[in-house]
Design an enzyme around this catalytic site. Sequence first.
Site: not given
Length: 487
Positions: A184-185, A260-261, A294, A451
Amino acid sequence: MSSISESGVVEAVGKELFIGGKWTAAAGGKTFAVSDPSTGKVLCEIADASPADGMAALDAAVGAQAAWAAYAPRERGEILRRAYDLLLHRADELALLMTLEMGKPLAEAKGEITYAAEFFRWFAEEAVRIDGGYAVAPNGVGRFLVTKQPVGPTLLITPWNFPMAMGTRKIGPAIAAGCTMVIKPAAQTPLSMLALTGILVEAGLPEGVLNVLTTTDSGGVMEPLIRDGRARKLSFTGSTAVGRKLLEQCADKVLRTSMELGGNAPFVVFDDADLDAAIDGVMQAKMRNIGEACTAANRIYVQSGIVDEFSRRLTERMSALPMGRGTEPGVVVGPLIDEAAVKKVSELVKDATDRGAQVLTGGSAVDGPGHFYPATVLVGVSAESRLTQEEIFGPVAPVFTFDTEDEAVTAANNTEFGLVSYLYTSDLKRGLRVSERLEAGMIGLNQGVVSNPAAPFGGIKQSGLGREGGTVGIDEFLEVKYIAVSL
Ligand code: NAP
């Protein structure tokens, strides 16, 4: 680029739900609008899934699991590899689509397509390296066989800020491990995921392996799937507040989770740092994705001997950044995702200035159309300001001053989050010493971007659970099984 048009890339995307290998209208034919945050104009209407559609997607994922797990790892890897090639081949169209729905400048969108594709290349290689073991038991009689198996059907939920990469970072390892998926995007940026779905179908992904739900009712559609018990895992990227709620729901049937918050990254600059490199690094760490990341530098701590020079140079760079629609050449500061984001950034800046911060550039929202906030530098920021504890998620760089290493580490760690910390110093011993003391899952040591699909991405404290990417990324989708053998 010349052959693609804005309407053309939107037109080319499937607008329905993708369930059991078929594009399907939502129950009752319900749809919702997707808009361009730089103009507020509607780009298109897409299917709005109901809870019943959600359950159909889970049924499809459950039905496809056994056959998918039996696929040869090499075949799974080759599907990923083909999808990697297709992503790169269509990078220009996909970047334009992403800019239209999310707002980030085209060059950044193209960078995200490459980054997203790299997860597929990486996990294509990992699919054939799932290992096991054979060992003699301590008593010398028994034998231990250890093997790894797919977790089973998985639920994946992704945010709007990296609409493609947050998807491939989950779909890549799920395919490599042999798990089926319901994804679900975010409702604000579903088009990139729908385009990716088309690419995976073209790459040969079998029916039912990937099921895609677009919906304006994310809680209503996903909670029953989490509580159903047939899905064995939830992998979520998004805010800590929603992550907490989902963890509670997962407890019911003891689902495995990857979370991943949110983040609140400190960016610490010691006075022995290479100042040119530190300015380049802070520009990347702050301005990547218009600050809506983030990993964004949220608090910039600069040692007192260089703080004036650092702030002057940072202001020079920030005030020169062109703002506008992400499709315009040279634009660096695109629109924020919506009006609520502009309001939140404005409130955080007002709170900081009310507590004595000075604005060196920017500092107030720009009138519409579109949701624009300019690149902003604040100095003399009080440690009591709300932005020391809350994600800014916008192009605002607050500069704080420190004197000693201990003071910097204490301030940097004074947050519930622990995703990433950055530090700049020319003293390698200090660099390693401080890296060990900073409470974060990732450290950028003289580097403004961490990243990398080949490295383990993830946070500690309330920034999450588990890691995505790297050699450990696939483990999130595998169970370890031990077979006790008596000879
Ligand atoms: P969000 O509001 O938590 O939403 C994330 C996703 O969860 C969206 O797909 C959203 O769908 C869905 N969602 C919201 N409420 C839900 C519910 N009750 N049940 C099921 N799904 C639900 O976060 P966001 O504003 O989109 O993204 C920004 C946040 O993500 C920031 O905190 C950022 O730091 C974090 N983030 C973390 C990482 C990382 O790797 N650690 C990477 C990127 C972003 P709808 O929006 O359609 O409701």
